[in-house]
Design a protein around this motif. Structure first.
Motif, mmCIF file in Angstrom:
data_model
loop_
_atom_site.group_PDB
_atom_site.id
_atom_site.type_symbol
_atom_site.label_atom_id
_atom_site.label_comp_id
_atom_site.label_asym_id
_atom_site.label_seq_id
_atom_site.Cartn_x
_atom_site.Cartn_y
_atom_site.Cartn_z
ATOM 1 N N GLN A 205 0.828 -1.202 0.000
ATOM 2 C CA GLN A 205 0.000 0.000 0.000
ATOM 3 C C GLN A 205 0.864 1.256 0.000
ATOM 4 O O GLN A 205 1.823 1.386 0.755
ATOM 5 C CB GLN A 205 -0.884 0.019 1.256
ATOM 6 N N GLY A 206 0.492 2.218 -0.837
ATOM 7 C CA GLY A 206 1.202 3.485 -0.866
ATOM 8 C C GLY A 206 2.631 3.397 -1.327
ATOM 9 O O GLY A 206 3.439 4.281 -1.048
ATOM 10 N N ASN A 207 2.973 2.318 -2.066
ATOM 11 C CA ASN A 207 4.354 2.081 -2.498
ATOM 12 C C ASN A 207 5.313 1.999 -1.312
ATOM 13 O O ASN A 207 6.470 2.423 -1.388
ATOM 14 C CB ASN A 207 4.825 3.153 -3.488
ATOM 15 N N SER A 208 4.798 1.455 -0.205
ATOM 16 C CA SER A 208 5.661 1.172 0.938
ATOM 17 C C SER A 208 6.388 -0.140 0.654
ATOM 18 O O SER A 208 5.834 -1.226 0.806
ATOM 19 C CB SER A 208 4.829 1.053 2.218
ATOM 20 N N ASP B 257 4.585 12.875 -2.139
ATOM 21 C CA ASP B 257 3.997 11.606 -1.712
ATOM 22 C C ASP B 257 4.435 10.522 -2.698
ATOM 23 O O ASP B 257 4.083 10.574 -3.878
ATOM 24 C CB ASP B 257 2.474 11.737 -1.689
ATOM 25 N N SER C 48 3.419 7.629 -3.108
ATOM 26 C CA SER C 48 2.334 6.797 -3.638
ATOM 27 C C SER C 48 1.910 7.246 -5.027
ATOM 28 O O SER C 48 1.308 6.472 -5.772
ATOM 29 C CB SER C 48 1.126 6.828 -2.697
ATOM 30 N N PRO D 246 0.827 0.251 -6.741
ATOM 31 C CA PRO D 246 1.669 -0.648 -5.939
ATOM 32 C C PRO D 246 1.798 -2.050 -6.524
ATOM 33 O O PRO D 246 2.623 -2.833 -6.028
ATOM 34 C CB PRO D 246 0.938 -0.695 -4.586
ATOM 35 N N VAL E 51 -4.432 6.288 -0.438
ATOM 36 C CA VAL E 51 -3.377 7.243 -0.761
ATOM 37 C C VAL E 51 -4.012 8.600 -1.066
ATOM 38 O O VAL E 51 -5.225 8.713 -1.262
ATOM 39 C CB VAL E 51 -2.534 6.785 -1.974
#
Length: 927
Positions: A573-576, A626, A628, A633, A694
């Motif tokens: 999630q969120g490019n984490s 940000d 994201s 993702p 996001v």
């Protein structure tokens, strides 16, 4: 279009009730009446770069004097809502995110990469974001609220208006004043000001304020209050006037805040009817039904009390164990203003340096299940270092026929954002349970078991349904189930912005009664951006490696493909992702714009001014801070050519506005009246929206061609009548057909009346239709609108009520013959229905309401002492400042939770509540 039923006649009756009171000292706000008559001395304003009587300024402006600010209890810019009907100030997840709106136009403040549509200036100095104005203000002389684009004179450009705050200057007469206040919620405020001469040429002023208060929310999980106050403010000034021609004013100020903010509660059906059955749990082992939501089951089974989903406007908040909302803010700066009269022209120089830093921890999911959090410390803050320099030279020519002004402005703003947003200690189990409970696997649901499935039969069933991909799918479930306390270790964003402008503003006196004002400004704005990411979420990279191929493998079963998409999405999630650990990116942008104004004004009589105007305004583009926004993702960064190749997706275009206005102002002493009608068209309207996962930033424009509903389709649920699997790519517009995307138009009325000595009434009414065009796109090139924004076309903007009325009564009767006087004051603001969410989901609608404040007191001769009883929001009106998608808390997207009532499917909603009723006593003294 799905909205609450609205009754214009009902709204007008409410506004009439408000107008019966009337707002203190607005556009014709004036000083206290003279002792022997009802005439008032008008406020002098500097909205056009020179001192002018308010009634002679051919622009829409509200001016609020010190007396009105004191009576209304204004300690920061939020309280201006009560006395300026076209203004709305609110705050969200952090008070650093405070946002000001004028005529329904403003910037959602959650992303510091977006500049303010309504900037704040204090003593002529630009503050980097309008949320900074939520600090204490100290002793104030007046506040000017300018409406409409400000694209000509000094300071930064603004597309919707600006707020100018002017503190009291040092005096060459010695004086001391102070106040002590105590109220409910253990509210304590102490303020003092000392001023006087140091010599015949130098005077000083020192202001100080200390505030402490308990919080409005109660966190029983961790045993303390949230949304409290604990702050102090200091400001020192020196005024040097060696000659009549030269004046030098030096100001230094410091603000410290150590507070817990900002908590939220769940929205339920008693608050908003469109919640419907969203907050109902489903039967264990059964997927969501027509009247239930599986995500409620998941949250309940992981520790969330069900009472939190049905407490209306209750202020008991849900917080995970050991999570906090602690925040620390430091704001300080120095400025120097030099005014020198050469005889034929006057030079003004304002030089300033400011530093602002706000750190904020949070339980970011706003619930007891530990899904998402920011820890307190030095790894989560935003910081601005800002240097500004403004020069203005103003004079007259041709025997006074031309009042000319030329100037320049320079700003260097260095922005640093650090973030440590991490998945919580229960995220992994929450994520797997969200997948299992949402559909055909609900019979396997077991929240106390690994991967949230019944041991043995659960894994066997999933493995069998996934075919050849079974082992990878099961391995990915195991990895996701253990995704706890991973994510950002230290993301760092840096932006270095340089802004230069040259401008001229000239008033040509065609006749004694007819003026033509022409202004032009050239602005050059440059920004350099770079970021470095730190992330330890190796679960994301592992899950991508396990099941990415299952998304496209033709031998994969439909069940495996669906599970693979869900597993990757929830793992990343969120490019984490650890794929970004240690990765740096950079980019830069520059833009040049011409803006300006033209005003034709006619002084029909000594008491009446009429005018018409055109203004072109501008707000700079920038970078979405940000990660994201870089990509979806699902895929890896490597597959997209690396993060650096994607930095262009972080950029957004400058916001432009063309505004037209006609107006009239009448002032004959006891009566003041102002009316204006306006229309403003915004192109590249910068919108920042949280979609539950996001933040999205899009530049909203309109399309002159009919998109046939392609900007209103969605790919969330196949059960919806507007379903389109390719919704994200449909609804494009030819660049030649792209035009403005937002129009604000309406009428404003402001009035004040002093029918008798010591008695004043005032009122304001704004009707503003601020809405999106019927066909919308997401960029100036005509790219499709994001499906999450599909409710926007043809609807009003968020936080843009069509009708607002403000009003007040002030009565200061003499008591006896020894100079004592009383004070009776009440003000009110009535607002019609509006939506508080920038995606305009029905669950974020706010019913119309009215808020009233009151103050009664007794004052000694020359107001040398005073005692006052006061109340804010005296009828304890409940309402939400902003409603939003509860982070990650969305259930299945099956019918009947589909458009039009449920554009978020089974997405839960949370809200930031406004302040409740407060009351107290204030003691004042001065000599």
């Amino acid at each position: 279009m799905l909205r609450r039923d609205k009754s214009l006649s009902h709204a007008l009756r409410l506004s009439a009730a408000c107008l019966a009171l009337s707002v203190p000292s607005l556009a014709f706000a004036q000083e206290a009446p003279q002792a022997d008559d009802t005439a008032e001395e008008e406020i002098v304003v500097t909205a056009q770069g020179r001192s002018q009587l308010l009634s002679d300024v051919p622009v829409a402006i509200s001016a609020v004097n010190a007396e009105t600010l004191q009576n209304s209890g204004a300690n920061d810019i939020r309280q201006l809502n009560q006395v300026a009907p076209s203004l709305l100030v609110s705050s969200t997840g952090s008070e650093a995110n405070g946002s000001a709106r004028i005529r329904g136009i403003g910037t959602v403040g959650d992303n510091p990469g977006l500049e303010s549509s309504v900037p704040v200036f204090i003593d002529g100095v630009y503050r980097s974001r309008s949320g900074i104005g939520l600090n204490e203000l100290g002793e104030i002389d007046r506040v000017e609220v300018q409406r409409g684009p400000q694209g000509t004179l000094g300071g930064r450009n603004s597309s919707a208006g600006l707020i100018s705050i002017y503190s009291k200057k040092p005096s060459f007469t010695f004086g001391v004043n102070g106040e002590l206040t105590y109220g409910n919620y253990d509210f304590m405020r102490a303020a003092t000001s000392i001023t006087g001469p140091i010599s015949d040429q130098v005077a000083f002023r020192v202001d100080g304020v200390y505030v402490k208060r308990d919080g409005f929310y109660r966190d029983d999980q961790n045993g303390h209050d949230v949304n409290n106050r604990n702050r102090y403010f200091l400001r020192g000034q020196l005024l040097f006037q060696p000659t009549d021609a030269l004046s030098v004013r030096l100001i230094a100020d410091y603000t410290s805040r150590n507070e817990e903010c900002c908590a939220a509660t769940y929205v339920d059906r008693s608050v908003n009817q469109f919640i419907g059955d969203l907050n109902n749990p489903s039967t264990t082992g059964v997927a969501s039904t027509a009247t239930s939501n599986n995500i409620i089951n998941v949250l309940r089974d992981l520790g969330q009390p069900l009472a939190a989903f049905n407490q209306g406007y209750g202020r008991n908040i849900s917080v995970s164990a050991n999570r906090v909302f602690s925040g620390e803010t430091k704001d300080y700066g120095f400025s120097g203003q030099i005014d020198y009269d050469f005889g034929g022209a006057t030079l003004t120089s304002i030089t300033a340096y400011r530093q602002y830093r706000s750190g904020q921890a949070s339980d970011t999911d706003y619930g007891e299940v530990d899904i998402l959090y920011r820890a307190p410390g030095d790894d989560a803050y935003r910081q601005f270092h800002t240097f500004t320099q403004e020069l203005r030279l103003q004079g007259e020519a041709f025997g006074g026929k031309l009042d000319w002004l030329v100037g320049g402005f320079f700003a260097n703003e260095k922005l640093t954002v650090r973030d440590n947003l991490r998945f919580g200690n229960q995220y992994g189990r929450f994520a797997t349970c969200r997948i299992i409970s949402g559909g055909g696997l609900a019979g396997l649901y077991s929240p106390t078991s690994p991967s949230c499935v019944i041991p043995g039969v659960g894994t066997a069933t999933i493995g069998g349904a996934s075919g050849l991909s079974g082992p990878d799918i099961l391995a990915a479930f195991t990895r996701l189930d253990n995704l706890n306390d991973l994510g950002t270790t230290n993301d760092r964003y840096f932006q270095n912005g340089t802004n230069f402008a040259a401008f001229t503003h000239n008033i040509l006196h065609i006749t004694d009664a007819l003026d033509l004002t022409l202004g032009l400004r050239y602005t050059s704005d440059k920004k350099k951006f770079d970021a470095t990411f730190g992330n330890d979420n190796t679960v994301c990279t592992t899950v991508q490696g396990l099941v990415t191929d299952d998304l496209v493998n033709p031998l994969t079963t439909a069940t495996a493909r669906a599970l693979a998409g869900s597993l990757i999405g929830l793992s990343c999630q969120g490019n984490s992702t650890a794929e970004l650990n240690g990765v740096s990116i950079n980019d830069k942008r520059s833009e040049d714009e011409f803006t300006g104004t033209a005003i034709l004004s006619w002084k029909a009589t000594d008491d009446l001014l009429v005018y018409s105007s055109f203004a072109r305004g501008y707000k700079a583009g920038g970078f979405n801070l940000d990660r994201s926004a870089l990509k979806s993702p699902i895929g890896t960064f490597a597959a997209s050519g690396g993060a650096q190749a994607l930095t262009g997706r972080l950029q957004f275009d400058p916001e432009l506005v063309d505004s037209y206005e006609i107006g009239a102002k009448f002032s004959n002493g006891p009566l003041g009246l102002s009316v204006s009608a306006f229309r403003s068209d915004f192109s590249n309207f910068q919108l920042n929206t949280f979609n539950g996962t996001v933040f999205l930033v899009q530049s909203i424009n309109g399309c002159s061609a009919d998109l046939a509903g392609a900007d209103r389709d969605q790919n969330l649920s196949s059960a919806g009548s507007n379903f389109n699997a390719a919704a994200a790519t449909t609804g494009a517009c030819a660049p030649s057909d792209v035009g403005y995307g937002v129009r604000a138009q309406g009428v404003e009325l402001e009035a004040s009346l002093v029918p008798a000595r010591n008695f004043r009434v005032a009122a304001g009414l704004t009707y503003a239709k601020t809405s999106y065009r019927d066909n919308l796109v997401g960029s100036k090139t005509g790219a499709p609108l994001d499906p999450a924004l599909r409710k926007l076309p043809g609807d009003n903007l968020s936080n843009a009520p069509e009708l607002v009325a403000t009003s007040s009564v002030t009565w200061t009767p003499d008591i006896g013959s020894n100079g004592m006087s009383g004070l009776v004051y009440i003000d009110g603001r009535m607002t019609s229905d509006y939506n508080t969410g920038s995606d305009l989901f029905p669950q974020k609608e706010q019913d119309g309401f009215a808020v009233f404040n009151a103050r009664v007191g007794l004052r000694g001769p020359d107001e040398s002492w005073g005692i006052e009883l006061w109340g804010q929001n005296i009828f304890n009106q409940d309402y939400a400042q902003v409603a939003f998608n509860s982070p990650f808390q969305a259930g299945a997207t099956s019918a009947p939770f589909v458009d039009p009532q449920y554009p978020g499917g089974r997405q839960l909603m949370s809200q930031f509540l406004a302040e409740p009723r407060t009351y107290g006593i204030t003691l004042r003294g001065k000599f």
